[in-house]
Write a protein that holds these residues in place. Structure first.
Motif, PDB file in Angstrom:
ATOM      1  N   PHE A 235       0.826  -1.206   0.000  1.00 39.96           N
ATOM      2  CA  PHE A 235       0.000   0.000   0.000  1.00 39.96           C
ATOM      3  C   PHE A 235       0.862   1.260   0.000  1.00 39.96           C
ATOM      4  N   VAL A 236       0.273   2.340  -0.455  1.00 44.27           N
ATOM      5  CA  VAL A 236       0.969   3.629  -0.545  1.00 44.27           C
ATOM      6  C   VAL A 236       0.096   4.700   0.107  1.00 44.27           C
ATOM      7  N   ASP A 237       0.684   5.440   1.048  1.00 41.79           N
ATOM      8  CA  ASP A 237       0.017   6.636   1.564  1.00 41.79           C
ATOM      9  C   ASP A 237       0.602   7.840   0.829  1.00 41.79           C
ATOM     10  N   TRP A 238       1.048   8.854   1.550  1.00 37.48           N
ATOM     11  CA  TRP A 238       1.650  10.033   0.915  1.00 37.48           C
ATOM     12  C   TRP A 238       2.412  10.819   1.976  1.00 37.48           C
ATOM     13  N   ASN A 239       3.301  11.687   1.561  1.00 31.15           N
ATOM     14  CA  ASN A 239       3.974  12.580   2.527  1.00 31.15           C
ATOM     15  C   ASN A 239       3.860  14.045   2.133  1.00 31.15           C
ATOM     16  N   VAL A 240       3.139  14.321   1.050  1.00 33.17           N
ATOM     17  CA  VAL A 240       2.771  15.695   0.659  1.00 33.17           C
ATOM     18  C   VAL A 240       1.361  15.632   0.098  1.00 33.17           C
ATOM     19  N   SER A 241       0.509  16.535   0.556  1.00 33.45           N
ATOM     20  CA  SER A 241      -0.865  16.583   0.047  1.00 33.45           C
ATOM     21  C   SER A 241      -1.167  17.969  -0.507  1.00 33.45           C
ATOM     22  N   VAL A 242      -1.903  18.012  -1.607  1.00 34.76           N
ATOM     23  CA  VAL A 242      -2.273  19.318  -2.178  1.00 34.76           C
ATOM     24  C   VAL A 242      -3.466  19.927  -1.442  1.00 34.76           C
ATOM     25  N   GLY A 243      -4.115  19.116  -0.602  1.00 32.19           N
ATOM     26  CA  GLY A 243      -5.225  19.648   0.189  1.00 32.19           C
ATOM     27  C   GLY A 243      -6.518  19.820  -0.577  1.00 32.19           C
ATOM     28  N   ASP A 244      -6.643  19.135  -1.712  1.00 30.85           N
ATOM     29  CA  ASP A 244      -7.854  19.327  -2.512  1.00 30.85           C
ATOM     30  C   ASP A 244      -9.012  18.425  -2.070  1.00 30.85           C
ATOM     31  N   GLY A 245      -8.844  17.748  -0.919  1.00 30.74           N
ATOM     32  CA  GLY A 245      -9.968  17.037  -0.337  1.00 30.74           C
ATOM     33  C   GLY A 245     -11.007  18.002   0.197  1.00 30.74           C
ATOM     34  N   SER A 246     -10.565  19.228   0.432  1.00 31.26           N
ATOM     35  CA  SER A 246     -11.466  20.289   0.889  1.00 31.26           C
ATOM     36  C   SER A 246     -12.063  21.015  -0.305  1.00 31.26           C
ATOM     37  N   ALA A 247     -13.355  21.309  -0.219  1.00 29.21           N
ATOM     38  CA  ALA A 247     -14.032  22.044  -1.295  1.00 29.21           C
ATOM     39  C   ALA A 247     -13.535  23.486  -1.375  1.00 29.21           C
ATOM     40  N   LYS A 248     -12.860  23.937  -0.325  1.00 26.40           N
ATOM     41  CA  LYS A 248     -12.366  25.320  -0.288  1.00 26.40           C
ATOM     42  C   LYS A 248     -10.985  25.472  -0.942  1.00 26.40           C
ATOM     43  N   ALA A 249     -10.407  24.365  -1.371  1.00 26.79           N
ATOM     44  CA  ALA A 249      -9.060  24.427  -1.969  1.00 26.79           C
ATOM     45  C   ALA A 249      -9.088  25.257  -3.244  1.00 26.79           C
TER      46      ALA A 249
END
Length: 318
Positions: A235-249
């Protein structure tokens, strides 16, 4: 006039006429002589030209023969290189098979700067535009996909363009996939078989919906990860997120976030999302790529036997 004078006059005319005929014949002979000399000269020049052309022809023939010989040598070398390439590919496949069977992963060198752009939840109506942007910069990404059979051509196109497809469950339904380990694996198998049949590739990585530390599956993710690894999947997680899980991104917030989270990291798995609503992510992608290029990162895709432990939230082997 007397007959005597008349005779003299006729004689004079004959003399003049003979003189004229003689002159004309002489001139004709001179012209013929000149013409003969010219023809002879032209023939000599033509003969010289033919001789010269024949020399050139012989020279070109030798050059052509030399070029053909070089071409044959190059063709032989190409054949040898292609054969060597096939041999190396076979050896590489055999090595990867052994590594997979033994659970051996290929670590990325500590000092190597590399970023793995990853996109969850697709394919979607925006996927072709994500692919076009990646192509325009000459980079590839990894797409953790769900089951979207209406986009069959996009799965194929994603692979055809040199990207990697891995698994993000078929349904992405948290209640369904985290109901039990058996439910998770059944959901995984549905999308795995579909991707394998449609693209001809065999995914061997997956991403938990919500990541490996999500609150829905925290009681079973470790056992899922262990069992999946036994069967050759990691499995793969991540160590940098763009934060686009939020509708406010927004495009600006996405750029600011990846810059802040990438600071000081050589190995990056960047999380973004691919769905019909992620227009801000799409708008930010060119600047994201430019940022990593400007900072000396290579762009990789997740496949094969890559060690992704640097982008896993949990230690599931203990």
């Amino acid at each position: 006039m007397s007959s005597k004078n008349t005779g003299k006059s006729k004689m004079a005319k004959r003399v003049v006429l003979m003189s004229l005929i003689t002159c004309v014949m002489f001139i004709a002979l001179v012209v013929m002589a000149i013409g003969f000399i010219k023809v002879k000269s032209d023939n000599k020049q033509n003969a010289d030209k033919v001789k010269e052309l024949n020399k050139s022809k012989d020279s070109y023939s030798k050059e052509l023969e030399s070029v053909n010989n070089e071409k044959d040598d190059l063709n032989k070398k190409v054949t040898e290189l292609e054969s060597e390439k096939e041999s190396l590919a076979d050896k590489n496949a055999e090595l990867e098979s052994v590594m997979t069977a033994q659970g051996i992963k290929e670590k990325v060198a500590d000092d190597k700067k590399i970023v793995y752009l990853t996109f969850d939840d697709g394919p979607s109506d925006l996927t072709p535009q994500f692919l076009d942007t990646l192509d325009s910069y000459g980079v590839n990404a990894t797409f953790f996909v769900t089951y979207q059979p209406q986009h069959e051509d996009i799965y194929k196109d994603t692979i055809a363009r040199g990207n990697s497809i891995q698994i993000h469950t078929a349904s992405h339904d948290y209640d369904k996939v985290y109901a039990s380990e058996e439910a998770y694996i059944a959901d995984f198998n549905e999308i795995f078989e579909y991707v394998k049949n449609v693209t001809g590739t065999t995914p061997n990585y997956f991403r938990f919906p919500g990541g490996s530390t999500n609150s829905y599956g925290k009681s079973i993710v470790k056992s899922i990860a262990k069992d999946m690894k036994t069967n050759g999947y990691d499995f793969v997680d991540w160590n940098v997120s763009v934060g686009d899980g939020s509708a406010k991104a927004t495009k600006d917030s996405i750029i600011a976030k990846i810059k802040a989270e990438s600071e000081g990291k050589n190995h990056i798995v960047m999380l973004a999302h691919d769905s019909g609503t992620k227009t801000e992510t799409l708008a930010a992608l060119p600047e994201i790529i430019e940022y990593y290029k400007a900072n000396g990162y290579e762009f990789g895709v997740i496949k094969g036997n890559l060690d992704v432990s640097f982008a896993q939230f949990i230690d599931y082997e203990n």
